[in-house]
Design an enzyme around this catalytic site. Sequence first.
Site: not given
Lengths: 436, 297
Positions: A69, A237, A283, A310
């Site tokens: 981030r 993923h 997701n 993730d």
Amino acid sequence: MKPTTVLLRRGRVIDPRHGVDGVRDVLVRDGRVAEVSEAPLEAPPDAQVVDAQGRWVLPGFIDLHVHLREPGEEGKETVLTGSRSAVAGGFTAVVAMPNTKPVNDSVLVTEYVKAKAREAGLCRVYLAGAITKGLQGEEMAEMGALVAAGCVCITDDGRPVMNAGLMRRALQYATQFDLPVMVHEEDLTLSGKGVMHEGPTSTRLGLIGIPPSAEVAMVARDLVLLEETRGRLHVAHVSCEGSVRLIREAKRRGLRVTAEATPHHFTLEDEAVGDYDTHARMNPPLRTRHDVLAVREALADGTIDAIATDHAPHGVLEKQVEFDKAWNGVVGLETALGLTLAAVREGALSLTRAVALLSDGPAKAFGLPGGHLAVGAPADITVVEPDVEWTVDATRFFSRSRNTPFHGRRLTGRVAQTWVGGRLVFENGQTKESRS
Amino acid sequence: MRHLLGIEGLRRSDIEALLDRAEAHLHGSPDASHVLRGKVVANLFFEDSTRTRTSFEMAAHALGAEVLNWTMAGSSVSKGETLLDTARNIEATGPVALIIRHRSSGAPHLVARHVRCAVINAGDGTHEHPSQALLDAFTLRRRWGKLDGRTVLIIGDVLHSRVARSNLHCLTALGAKVVLCGPPTLLPPGLEALGARVTSRLDEVLPEADAVMCLRVQSERQSESFFPSAREFSRLFGLNAARAERLKPEALVLHPGPMNRGVEIAPAVADGPHSVILDQVAHGVAVRRAVLEVVCR
Ligand SMILES: [Zn+2]
């Protein structure tokens, strides 16, 4: 910093790359593994001695897929807080995704994050560069410059590259650097406005579903492109049986494809959405029991190379909202080991295989140093107390965010120590920052 | 019952108790105007629905309550305030119940976890519309006495219909059989697991129905390619006069409104001898009185 010598005594050393599983002494000198011995070693006079009896001494874990981030959303996580979270989870290296603000599509951002990582001085932070400028899916980013600045893969993670022609050229272009192209597989025309797996639970809750074909169709497309370009593809993923089947078959035919799966995808089913719990919104979405079992089988048989978290920190503003307005993602660094060991105890895979998926597998997939404990390897080591039971408490995470569907879950197996380059960076629930 | 968030999970006895109270209200329960005297009920409609909002408002007034209507167009919500902030601010004005209509499935569930007053779901996204299902069941029960063994056919856009979900739970709980019929693109997976029979062949199931409920078809579903055109939808799934001929003589026709006459239902059928559509509207207020009474107790 002055070089240190460390002797880790009588731990159970599991080094999947070299077929080691047994009680050993490990001597670390100058940041590297100096000796691994079945017979007890004499401690050198300058050595720090660690009693590792009853503990596991493992190659440091490597997470190929985290979101730190920074820059841009430092309220959710920073390189420093993300590094703390990583070493607390036993990770000695992470690969930071490029979907920051601004996007890591330039040397400037790569260098900035690298500087922040050096400052944090905890785990190794590798960078993933963007495939396309601004993750817009239109123009290729300067791949050569990103590689020169130290990016270890490229990805538009969070978004698919919908343009097949562009994807084909990215795979082709990357071959000159032998660079893995990491792909978030989602055909947006199939996932549409979907917010969870399409099935009985989405029907009952009145939420728009995402069919597995949204992922599988893109895996199929990219494997076709891979075969033509002879590049390197890394599927992020993996969530469902269809993808697993295609990747397994592609590997059998010798294509250079690697894949990762997350602890939440091999642990939870779509029913975890429960009463519109946004912590279960991710997701790709959580899928069915059948898919969970298929992913576990793929972890066990080598179809999937790595466990990646993730790690996707979000704040209350992104999660304490209507389900269809919530953001995707969960934090994962501090729960990964416990959830992996739970799968081991349930018989889904062997302990050696689990360790390989956390260390050797990811190292090989991206060609990173570490992931094993041979003499001369970097002394990146995770020491685990295998039998300690603990309860996940999100309020005590080192991560700056708390978005996890595992709050309150009982887990067995905890990280006791994390060593990076022969330096102790985490011990007994405390990170060890080097303030020079 | 602290909230009414959906029909799913309610016991048959809960539903029957609500319908019994509605029956009492329909006959003008004499003590009713004291039930909520001096109390405030807040209508939070994040999505327009004059019909449902007015029905709840009339029900609240009949119980002696004050009604605060919060319409969300142009309010602080459009300025970026979150749903929870809005709900907490309105709760601070002291209502006994929040009646919430919202375009997101689960929005009332989120609010209910964070407020102390009662929450009534007046329709959330494509999830549930419990008071509508109760008034539908009430309408059928008044005609039939009980629903056990009856077959109710629900036609149309089941995928996007909160009315269909609530009715499926409600009707099966009361012993009826439910058949869901529509184009395959509008029949989501897992409906059988919820107790329904599912088909796309309307003409095969029509003669079995004791009641037929037509769902409203939204024109935007056509542009999203769930079906090719309103005309084709009408041809395959519209309750037209010819199909009405093939109904059992005593069969009832329902519609949650507002109707697209000539698309899912022909005008002659909507106004014809089978139709109980106006009864549904009249019963709405009695049912909502019962709901308010139960959750605000
Ligand atoms: Zn990601």
